[in-house]
Design a protein around this motif. Structure first.
Motif, mmCIF file in Angstrom:
data_model
loop_
_atom_site.group_PDB
_atom_site.id
_atom_site.type_symbol
_atom_site.label_atom_id
_atom_site.label_comp_id
_atom_site.label_asym_id
_atom_site.label_seq_id
_atom_site.Cartn_x
_atom_site.Cartn_y
_atom_site.Cartn_z
ATOM 1 N N ALA A 107 -35.694 -41.899 9.489
ATOM 2 C CA ALA A 107 -35.118 -42.642 10.624
ATOM 3 C C ALA A 107 -34.376 -43.784 9.790
ATOM 4 O O ALA A 107 -33.285 -44.284 10.194
ATOM 5 C CB ALA A 107 -36.364 -43.154 11.370
ATOM 6 N N LEU A 108 -34.806 -44.111 8.736
ATOM 7 C CA LEU A 108 -34.150 -45.096 7.658
ATOM 8 C C LEU A 108 -32.874 -44.601 7.172
ATOM 9 O O LEU A 108 -31.746 -45.342 6.934
ATOM 10 C CB LEU A 108 -35.184 -45.774 6.807
ATOM 11 N N ARG A 109 -32.875 -43.276 7.058
ATOM 12 C CA ARG A 109 -31.606 -42.621 6.423
ATOM 13 C C ARG A 109 -30.565 -42.328 7.845
ATOM 14 O O ARG A 109 -29.408 -41.937 7.316
ATOM 15 C CB ARG A 109 -31.928 -41.314 5.851
ATOM 16 N N GLY A 110 -31.067 -42.741 8.893
ATOM 17 C CA GLY A 110 -30.241 -42.272 10.188
ATOM 18 C C GLY A 110 -30.180 -40.921 10.354
ATOM 19 O O GLY A 110 -29.276 -40.444 11.291
ATOM 20 N N ASP A 111 -31.208 -40.029 9.973
ATOM 21 C CA ASP A 111 -31.134 -38.735 10.262
ATOM 22 C C ASP A 111 -32.199 -38.476 11.514
ATOM 23 O O ASP A 111 -33.119 -39.307 11.693
ATOM 24 C CB ASP A 111 -31.905 -37.855 9.379
ATOM 25 N N ALA A 162 -31.208 -53.976 7.005
ATOM 26 C CA ALA A 162 -31.544 -52.361 7.344
ATOM 27 C C ALA A 162 -30.736 -51.576 6.404
ATOM 28 O O ALA A 162 -31.044 -50.802 5.676
ATOM 29 C CB ALA A 162 -30.909 -52.190 8.751
ATOM 30 N N GLN A 163 -29.507 -52.149 5.913
ATOM 31 C CA GLN A 163 -28.424 -51.438 4.898
ATOM 32 C C GLN A 163 -29.222 -51.425 3.436
ATOM 33 O O GLN A 163 -29.212 -50.569 2.938
ATOM 34 C CB GLN A 163 -27.301 -52.060 4.809
ATOM 35 N N ALA A 164 -29.815 -52.790 2.950
ATOM 36 C CA ALA A 164 -30.590 -52.693 1.745
ATOM 37 C C ALA A 164 -31.781 -51.762 1.984
ATOM 38 O O ALA A 164 -32.072 -51.135 0.952
ATOM 39 C CB ALA A 164 -30.939 -54.247 1.712
ATOM 40 N N LEU A 165 -32.359 -51.749 2.860
ATOM 41 C CA LEU A 165 -33.760 -50.726 3.025
ATOM 42 C C LEU A 165 -33.250 -49.493 3.021
ATOM 43 O O LEU A 165 -34.022 -48.550 2.217
ATOM 44 C CB LEU A 165 -34.394 -51.065 4.331
ATOM 45 N N ARG A 166 -32.275 -48.977 3.684
ATOM 46 C CA ARG A 166 -31.572 -47.685 3.555
ATOM 47 C C ARG A 166 -31.386 -47.382 2.092
ATOM 48 O O ARG A 166 -31.509 -46.255 1.412
ATOM 49 C CB ARG A 166 -30.473 -47.330 4.396
ATOM 50 N N GLN A 167 -30.703 -48.131 1.493
ATOM 51 C CA GLN A 167 -30.232 -47.786 -0.068
ATOM 52 C C GLN A 167 -31.382 -48.034 -0.796
ATOM 53 O O GLN A 167 -31.493 -46.906 -1.795
ATOM 54 C CB GLN A 167 -29.393 -49.037 -0.566
ATOM 55 N N PHE A 168 -32.612 -48.610 -0.554
ATOM 56 C CA PHE A 168 -33.797 -48.640 -1.481
ATOM 57 C C PHE A 168 -34.479 -47.159 -1.031
ATOM 58 O O PHE A 168 -34.766 -46.562 -2.043
ATOM 59 C CB PHE A 168 -34.591 -49.560 -0.776
ATOM 60 N N VAL A 169 -34.712 -46.808 -0.007
ATOM 61 C CA VAL A 169 -35.161 -45.583 0.362
ATOM 62 C C VAL A 169 -34.317 -44.258 -0.430
ATOM 63 O O VAL A 169 -34.927 -43.448 -0.957
ATOM 64 C CB VAL A 169 -35.455 -45.403 1.890
ATOM 65 N N GLY A 170 -32.990 -44.409 -0.174
ATOM 66 C CA GLY A 170 -32.035 -43.436 -0.413
ATOM 67 C C GLY A 170 -32.397 -43.419 -2.039
ATOM 68 O O GLY A 170 -32.094 -42.306 -2.779
#
Length: 191
Positions: A107-111, A162-170
């Motif tokens: 979900a954080l990746r937007g998938d 949210a963008q920072a969290l996505r980058q961190f997870v990625g």
């Protein structure tokens, strides 16, 4: 030697919690009612979504993940209601990923999560359209409470976080760990 996520213990904790005592039926009912109110609130912001769902009135979609399920009845208004007990669903949507951590990461990746689909192809197509095109306008709802300028500021901060969290997870995901979900023959029917 297989590498394991440092957070894999969360999956085992979740398994232990969910295998324990089940919540009372009145609580499950209230959670379902609140979920339907939220879904309908979002749908009412998109007239085309309601129009598409009006064409599916009377149909029932069962959404399931692990032991949790919720049957939704499409109303003549193009909204949802909790389906009566024992109604046979026209469509079954089962989230196949069992790990809550993996679901959160995707979900954080937007998938979209991998879903097994069985039943009415047209209803599945309309629900897929909803998932692809309908979004909750948090900023608009927040503006009703605190005004436009503060709502815009809060939304900007939330988008950056949210963008920072996505980058961190990625950045923490191994490059080979993102594997597309297998597509079953029933998935192709709804696409």
């Amino acid at each position: 030697m297989a590498t394991q996520s440092p957070f894999s213990f969360l999956d085992s904790i979740f398994d232990r919690v969910t295998s324990g005592p089940q919540p009372p039926q009145w609580l499950v009912h209230e959670v379902h009612q609140r979920a339907v109110l939220f879904i309908n609130h979002v749908l009412m912001q998109e007239p085309e979504a309601m129009e598409r769902m009006r064409r599916q009135k009377g149909r029932v979609a069962l959404v399931q993940w692990r032991a949790y399920s919720m049957a939704l009845l499409v109303t003549p208004a193009g909204l949802f209601n909790v389906a009566p007990e024992g109604v046979s669903p026209d469509l079954r949507l089962e989230v196949t990923e069992l790990s809550p951590l993996a679901l959160a990461q995707s979900a954080l990746r937007g998938d979209k999560p991998a879903i097994r689909i069985e039943g009415d192809v047209q209803l599945a197509a309309e629900i897929n359209w909803l998932v692809d095109h309908v979004r909750w306008d948090v900023e608009e709802d927040l503006a009703r409470l605190v005004g436009d300028a503060p709502a815009h500021q809060v939304a900007q901060v939330a988008r950056r976080a949210a963008q920072a969290l996505r980058q961190f997870v990625g950045s923490r995901m191994p490059s080979g760990s993102v594997v597309p979900a297998p597509v079953t023959s029933t998935d192709r029917m709804a696409a």
